[in-house]
Design an enzyme around this catalytic site. Sequence first.
Site, short mmCIF file in Angstrom:
data_model
loop_
_atom_site.label_atom_id
_atom_site.label_comp_id
_atom_site.label_asym_id
_atom_site.label_seq_id
_atom_site.Cartn_x
_atom_site.Cartn_y
_atom_site.Cartn_z
N ILE A 90 0.87 -1.18 0.00
CA ILE A 90 0.00 0.00 0.00
C ILE A 90 0.91 1.24 0.00
CG2 ILE A 90 -1.85 1.21 1.21
CD1 ILE A 90 -2.61 -1.60 0.28
N THR A 106 -4.81 -3.65 -10.48
CA THR A 106 -5.72 -4.73 -10.80
C THR A 106 -5.97 -5.54 -9.53
OG1 THR A 106 -6.03 -6.76 -12.08
CG2 THR A 106 -3.76 -6.14 -11.63
N HIS A 107 -7.24 -5.86 -9.30
CA HIS A 107 -7.62 -6.57 -8.07
C HIS A 107 -8.47 -7.78 -8.45
CE1 HIS A 107 -8.54 -7.10 -3.85
NE2 HIS A 107 -9.81 -7.27 -4.17
C1 GRF Z 1 -3.04 -10.97 -9.47
O1 GRF Z 1 -4.23 -11.75 -9.53
C2 GRF Z 1 -3.30 -9.68 -8.75
O2 GRF Z 1 -4.59 -9.15 -8.98
C3 GRF Z 1 -3.17 -10.11 -7.31
O3 GRF Z 1 -2.10 -11.03 -7.29
C4 GRF Z 1 -2.00 -11.63 -8.57
C5 GRF Z 1 -0.61 -11.36 -9.07
O4 GRF Z 1 -0.36 -12.25 -10.12
N1 GRF Z 1 -2.92 -8.98 -6.46
P1 GRF Z 1 0.98 -12.07 -11.02
O5 GRF Z 1 2.11 -11.69 -10.08
O6 GRF Z 1 0.70 -10.99 -12.02
O7 GRF Z 1 1.14 -13.43 -11.65
#
Ligand code: GRF
Length: 189
Positions: A90, A106-107
């Site tokens: 954060i 992205t979440h």
């Molecule tokens: C993604 O699904 C993101 O939204 C979440 O952790 C995952 C990370 O995946 N916070 P990567 O490191 O891009 O493979």
Amino acid sequence: MRIVVMVSGSGTNLQSILDAAGAGLLDVEIAAVGADKECRGIDRARAAGLETFVVAPGDHPDRESWNRALEARLAALAPDYIVFAGFMRIVDARLVERFARRIVNTHPALLPAFPGAHGVRDALAYGVRITGVTVHFVDSGVDTGPIIEQAAVPVVEGDTEETLHERIKVQERSLLVTTIKHLSAAGLG
Ligand code: GRF
């Protein structure tokens, strides 16, 4: 459009950006890939010949100095956008203000449902039948900024956190690339 991508883990979202750019589907200049620790995502960036940097909380006496060090590093790169692609830290309000509406996160859940570090686990535990992924601008809250795009993902009988997260990530990777493409096309960067 010049972007910096921040990662913390396996970097498959980063990889989808790299692949799209490499295939000529995304007109972005990736100025650098940063992380809070050495991770697979940083390895992927190095393998692609990109500049990388690590600003680790453990290298700083407190959160304030970590935020300032990260802010300075990002500012020096002069990105149009900063993409949090699985970045698990954060950042503070001052950093968010410095790059207001230019940090995209992205979440792996349909915000405002299931914010925080365990969105997939929390959705599964709650028993939802539909979850998904959200791409949004970062504000000073946790997963609370203006939503840009979302995609729904079904929960399947017998799903584990891992199987559900993998299904989400299929949607997430393409949604993130699409979002970056739209921001670039909109001439917003
Ligand atoms: C993604 O699904 C993101 O939204 C979440 O952790 C995952 C990370 O995946 N916070 P990567 O490191 O891009 O493979």
